[in-house]
Design a protein around this motif. Structure first.
Motif, PDB file in Angstrom:
ATOM      1  N   ALA A  60       0.935  -1.228  -0.025  1.00  0.00           N
ATOM      2  CA  ALA A  60       0.100  -0.061   0.016  1.00  0.00           C
ATOM      3  C   ALA A  60       0.872   1.326  -0.206  1.00  0.00           C
ATOM      4  O   ALA A  60       0.503   2.260  -0.718  1.00  0.00           O
ATOM      5  CB  ALA A  60      -0.828  -0.204   1.141  1.00  0.00           C
ATOM      6  N   TRP A  61       2.066   1.466   0.869  1.00  0.00           N
ATOM      7  CA  TRP A  61       2.716   2.381   0.871  1.00  0.00           C
ATOM      8  C   TRP A  61       3.550   2.571  -0.457  1.00  0.00           C
ATOM      9  O   TRP A  61       3.661   3.545  -1.066  1.00  0.00           O
ATOM     10  CB  TRP A  61       3.768   2.161   2.080  1.00  0.00           C
ATOM     11  CG  TRP A  61       4.975   3.077   1.922  1.00  0.00           C
ATOM     12  CD1 TRP A  61       4.783   4.401   2.439  1.00  0.00           C
ATOM     13  CD2 TRP A  61       6.370   3.021   1.420  1.00  0.00           C
ATOM     14  NE1 TRP A  61       6.199   4.984   2.527  1.00  0.00           N
ATOM     15  CE2 TRP A  61       6.990   4.195   1.553  1.00  0.00           C
ATOM     16  CE3 TRP A  61       7.115   2.100   0.834  1.00  0.00           C
ATOM     17  CZ2 TRP A  61       8.349   4.432   1.321  1.00  0.00           C
ATOM     18  CZ3 TRP A  61       8.234   2.039   0.283  1.00  0.00           C
ATOM     19  CH2 TRP A  61       9.004   3.234   0.285  1.00  0.00           C
ATOM     20  N   ALA A  62       3.991   1.265  -1.072  1.00  0.00           N
ATOM     21  CA  ALA A  62       4.741   1.476  -2.306  1.00  0.00           C
ATOM     22  C   ALA A  62       4.051   2.060  -3.400  1.00  0.00           C
ATOM     23  O   ALA A  62       4.356   2.776  -4.392  1.00  0.00           O
ATOM     24  CB  ALA A  62       5.243   0.048  -2.625  1.00  0.00           C
ATOM     25  N   LEU A  63       2.596   1.481  -3.571  1.00  0.00           N
ATOM     26  CA  LEU A  63       1.850   1.959  -4.712  1.00  0.00           C
ATOM     27  C   LEU A  63       1.638   3.507  -4.693  1.00  0.00           C
ATOM     28  O   LEU A  63       1.740   4.253  -5.811  1.00  0.00           O
ATOM     29  CB  LEU A  63       0.461   1.378  -4.432  1.00  0.00           C
ATOM     30  CG  LEU A  63       0.366  -0.141  -4.919  1.00  0.00           C
ATOM     31  CD1 LEU A  63      -1.025  -0.806  -4.350  1.00  0.00           C
ATOM     32  CD2 LEU A  63       0.457  -0.396  -6.354  1.00  0.00           C
ATOM     33  N   GLU A  64       1.729   4.327  -3.583  1.00  0.00           N
ATOM     34  CA  GLU A  64       1.478   5.488  -3.324  1.00  0.00           C
ATOM     35  C   GLU A  64       2.773   6.245  -3.562  1.00  0.00           C
ATOM     36  O   GLU A  64       3.063   7.047  -4.469  1.00  0.00           O
ATOM     37  CB  GLU A  64       1.138   5.833  -1.796  1.00  0.00           C
ATOM     38  CG  GLU A  64      -0.386   5.300  -1.426  1.00  0.00           C
ATOM     39  CD  GLU A  64      -1.292   6.495  -2.187  1.00  0.00           C
ATOM     40  OE1 GLU A  64      -1.381   7.654  -2.105  1.00  0.00           O
ATOM     41  OE2 GLU A  64      -1.911   5.981  -3.239  1.00  0.00           O
ATOM     42  N   ARG A  65       3.733   5.545  -3.266  1.00  0.00           N
ATOM     43  CA  ARG A  65       5.224   6.185  -3.379  1.00  0.00           C
ATOM     44  C   ARG A  65       5.538   6.040  -4.810  1.00  0.00           C
ATOM     45  O   ARG A  65       6.259   7.243  -5.457  1.00  0.00           O
ATOM     46  CB  ARG A  65       6.202   5.266  -2.431  1.00  0.00           C
ATOM     47  CG  ARG A  65       7.659   6.064  -2.352  1.00  0.00           C
ATOM     48  CD  ARG A  65       7.496   7.192  -1.290  1.00  0.00           C
ATOM     49  NE  ARG A  65       8.928   7.662  -1.052  1.00  0.00           N
ATOM     50  CZ  ARG A  65       9.121   8.829  -1.698  1.00  0.00           C
ATOM     51  NH1 ARG A  65       8.138   9.369  -2.607  1.00  0.00           N
ATOM     52  NH2 ARG A  65      10.543   9.348  -1.596  1.00  0.00           N
ATOM     53  N   LEU A  66       5.329   5.056  -5.492  1.00  0.00           N
ATOM     54  CA  LEU A  66       5.662   4.878  -6.677  1.00  0.00           C
ATOM     55  C   LEU A  66       4.531   5.301  -7.909  1.00  0.00           C
ATOM     56  O   LEU A  66       4.806   5.401  -9.008  1.00  0.00           O
ATOM     57  CB  LEU A  66       5.938   3.375  -7.128  1.00  0.00           C
ATOM     58  CG  LEU A  66       7.161   2.723  -6.238  1.00  0.00           C
ATOM     59  CD1 LEU A  66       7.032   1.263  -6.482  1.00  0.00           C
ATOM     60  CD2 LEU A  66       8.527   3.396  -6.741  1.00  0.00           C
ATOM     61  N   CYS A  67       3.605   6.069  -7.350  1.00  0.00           N
ATOM     62  CA  CYS A  67       2.547   6.506  -8.367  1.00  0.00           C
ATOM     63  C   CYS A  67       2.286   5.533  -9.452  1.00  0.00           C
ATOM     64  O   CYS A  67       2.131   5.710 -10.561  1.00  0.00           O
ATOM     65  CB  CYS A  67       3.080   7.938  -9.143  1.00  0.00           C
ATOM     66  SG  CYS A  67       3.492   8.965  -7.777  1.00  0.00           S
TER      67      CYS A  67
END
Lengths: 608, 138
Positions: free
Chosen positions: B63-70
């Motif tokens: 969930a964090w990575a999806l946001e961070r990597l757009c």
């Protein structure tokens, strides 16, 4: 449009493989469920053995518990850890022959030489490499290739064995109920040199085939040395084939509780069929077709009635071509077996067995429990097993002090209902025929022990009968009645099995009689004509001396040669008599002598 | 699926399988024969507990990575669903296979485990390979 396509691509990428997998599984499961051949009855009699290592792949827990058992080590290659004896040059002199065990555990070797050979004759009687070990619990016997007319693959059990508890060699004559034999007679020395190919092979291995041909030569094969998985579960090739398909195995838990029929499951059989599996070895039998058995094996398929291939030996059994009833000595007069390896017959005679619908082997024993000795179910207690049918409160005199049987916690059900009146493997063993103790029925008879006096070793049978009658009336049992103790009569005048069991009864820690008195009585059998009876005397004295804190006496009884050398033995008997006091019925020397004379009239010759 | 819901459900998955750990410990403490005497069941329930909890944590990271990597929205929502369902299938597949099993093998519910694993692997690979919808702000 581009976003929709992107969404489809994403769904396909993310969910496609998983949905594809689930679709494949669904199809596979459906095909397996609908495949009749995956679930139909299996004809197990055509199965062949696959070996215990194959079983371990799917049944590691069961394999591990079996691996710890004495069944596994019943027959092994005589190499390394399998060999319990040191084979470090020990010697055992018996009947004018010297056995020398050498070569170490990696290359065990036995040489037997005459102590006083005739001039010009070869002093060597046997000079063989040990090939197999048989047994590992009480004593270990050894087998070697010796061609005595049965071909190069003929194997014979050797005349010496290693006693595990005592950590010493014994001559196998000592384990049999036969007289000692004459000094220097090779025939007596080799009396129990038994051929493995048509004897030991059957009950000590898995799927044995003796392979006797028309010329009298053996080409014996076994699927696996020792008693492995397929001895009780049957040959497993059909089971392995059926379970090779993983989806079949995944559905096995849902399909049926009764198993798939491709393998025998003794734990799910009726008491009768389960007993048949155990009785194949724990119930000596007469083959329906002996010639066929010696060629191809016994043909028994676990789960099928044992009676299809054999009949159990009973007291009145006869054999075609042999006169009379050759097996009577193996049973007490009421038909109860008095040797081990007849547990099957004993169970069948028990009222609790209910002709195969009641109590069975699996109620007390499990082959996959944690404890290899006796293989009893974890937490086994006879009161629990018996209590399943016999409500404790419903038993006679249950409400009285001490409860049913009036012995309180000191004596469990088997103490009175399965007394130790069976001989086997140099042990006194409990009977597997469950009976009611009725000493009153045996009054005036010398031919069968009873449960009461096998424990109350200083009391007579008439006392036991009177005590039981008093209990039934709610009265206090009477004191000693002055009659000769039953065990003393058996010890001095019984047949060899009675003498052995009397000595064993005197040794039991629960016998409520002064141990010094029991030791003094045991001295009476140290010069018995039967080595097995003497052996019980020596071992009993050693155990009681140990329990009494008499280490010097214990060491004296274990001194080399003292059991085998008649001169040393006589000297020891004199010393012990002085030290421990008079023997049984010492106040009545005439009766003692009469009983000793009686021994010669009740001589028997029977095996282990 | 929104990022907030993904985070909330991931935490719920972690909580669910951690609670299952408490239940397993209680069964061990109470010497439950249904668990102790059945080695296969014990092993599969342990696997279910451990995989479920760890894959819940993986979903938090995802969930964090999806946001961070757009990650592109058309993919991000589906990745969230696939990763969450994958974690549940793996954890519950082991549990179900252990609760209802045959004499030597897990029950058929264990077949859900590879399906869940495929969804998780596909999700992770997609996150690694996909270009961002907009360049991440510095």
């Amino acid at each position: 449009m581009a976003t929709r396509n992107e969404g489809r691509r994403a769904s396909l990428w993310l969910f496609g493989p998983a949905l594809g997998w689930l679709a494949l599984c669904g199809l596979g499961l459906a095909a397996t469920v609908l495949d009749e051949s995956a679930w139909s009855a299996v004809e197990r009699s055509r199965s062949t053995a696959v070996g215990s290592e194959r079983c371990a792949a799917c049944h590691p827990g069961e394999h591990e518990s079996w691996h710890r058992s004495y069944h596994r080590t019943m027959t092994q290659r005589a190499r390394g850890e399998a060999v319990l004896a040191p084979f470090a040059g020990e010697q055992l002199e018996t009947l004018g022959f010297r056995a020398t065990m050498s070569g170490g555990r990696e290359h065990p070797h036995l040489t037997v030489e005459r102590l006083e050979p005739e001039p010009g004759t070869d002093p060597v009687l046997l000079d063989v490499d040990v090939e197999l070990t048989v047994g590992s619990h009480r004593y270990q016997q050894y087998v070697a290739l010796v061609d005595r007319g049965g071909g190069p693959r003929e194997r014979w059990r050797l005349p010496v064995a290693w006693h595990v508890e005592l950590g010493r060699w014994i001559h196998v004559n000592e384990a049999f109920l036969t007289p000692g034999g004459a000094w220097g007679e090779a025939e007596d020395y080799l009396r129990h040199l038994s051929r493995w190919n048509d004897n030991c092979i059957f009950c000590h291995n898995t799927q044995p085939v003796p392979g006797l041909d028309a010329s009298g030569r053996f080409d014996s094969e076994v699927a696996e040395l020792g008693i492995a998985c397929e001895a009780c579960h049957g040959a497993a090739s059909a089971h392995v084939d059926r379970q090779a398909w993983p989806l079949r195995r995944l559905l096995a838990g849902i399909a049926a509780d009764e198993g798939d029929g491709s393998i025998a499951q003794p734990g799910r059989m009726s008491a009768a069929r389960h007993a048949d599996v155990c009785g194949r070895c724990h119930g000596n039998r007469i083959a329906a077709d002996l010639a066929e058995v010696l060629r191809e094996g016994d043909g028994f398929v676990p789960g099928h009635p044992l009676s299809e291939v054999s009949r159990p030996i009973q007291r009145g059994s006869t054999i075609a071509g042999q006169p009379g009833e050759p097996f009577t000595e193996r049973f007490w007069p009421d038909g109860t077996p008095r040797l081990s390896a007849y547990e099957y017959q004993a169970l069948q005679m028990s009222p609790c067995h209910l002709d195969g619908e009641g109590l069975g082997c699996g109620d007390c024993h499990t082959m996959h429990g944690p404890e290899p000795v006796m293989q009893l179910r974890p937490g086994h207690a006879s009161a629990v097993v018996c209590g399943r049918c016999h409500e404790p409160a419903s038993l006679s005199d249950a409400g009285m002090s001490g409860g049913h049987g009036r012995h309180g916690e000191a004596v469990a059900c088997e103490g009175c209902h399965s007394p130790r009146i069976t001989y086997g493997l140099l042990e006194g063993m409990m009977s597997h025929r469950i009976t009611r103790p009725r000493p009153q029925d045996l009054r005036g008879r010398d031919d069968q022990p009873d449960a009461c006096t096998q424990c109350h070793v200083d009391r007579s049978r008439s006392w036991a009968a009177a005590a039981l009658a008093a209990w039934a009336r709610g009265e206090t049992p009477p004191g000693p009645d002055g009659q000769a103790p039953r065990v003393a009569l058996d010890l001095l005048g019984g047949d060899p099995i009675q003498r052995v069991l009397a000595a064993h009864a005197l040794t039991r820690p629960e016998a409520p009689v002064d141990p010094r008195t029991r030791m003094a009585w045991l001295v009476d059998v140290l010069d018995d004509d039967y080595p097995a009876v003497r052996w019980f005397g020596f071992r009993g004295l050693r155990r009681l001396a140990h329990a009494q804190g008499m280490p010097e006496l214990e060491a004296e009884l274990a001194a080399p040669g003292v059991m085998d050398d008649p001169g040393l033995r006589s000297q020891l008997v004199l010393e012990l008599r002085e030290r421990l006091g008079p023997g049984a019925l010492a106040h009545d020397p005439e009766r003692r002598e009469a009983l000793r004379q009686r021994q010669t009239h009740v001589a028997i010759w029977i095996g282990e | 699926m929104s990022p907030q819901r993904h985070l909330r459900l991931s935490l719920a998955v972690v909580a669910l399988f951690l609670a299952m750990g408490l239940w397993l410990e209680a069964m061990l403490g109470l010497r439950s024969q249904g668990l102790l005497a059945d080695e296969l069941r014990r092993e599969l329930l342990r696997l279910g507990h451990a995989h479920g909890a760890l894959l819940g944590v993986l979903n938090l990271g995802l969930a964090w990575a999806l946001e961070r990597l757009c990650t592109p929205p058309a993919w991000a929502g589906r990745i969230r669903i696939a990763a969450l369902v994958g974690a549940l299938l793996v954890g519950l597949g082991f549990v179900g296979g252990g609760l209802w099993h045959g004499p030597t093998d897990p029950g058929p519910l264990v077949l859900a485990v590879p399906a869940g694993a495929l969804m998780l692997v596909s999700s992770l690979v997609a996150v690694v390979l996909l270009r961002p919808a907009e360049p991440p702000s510095q």
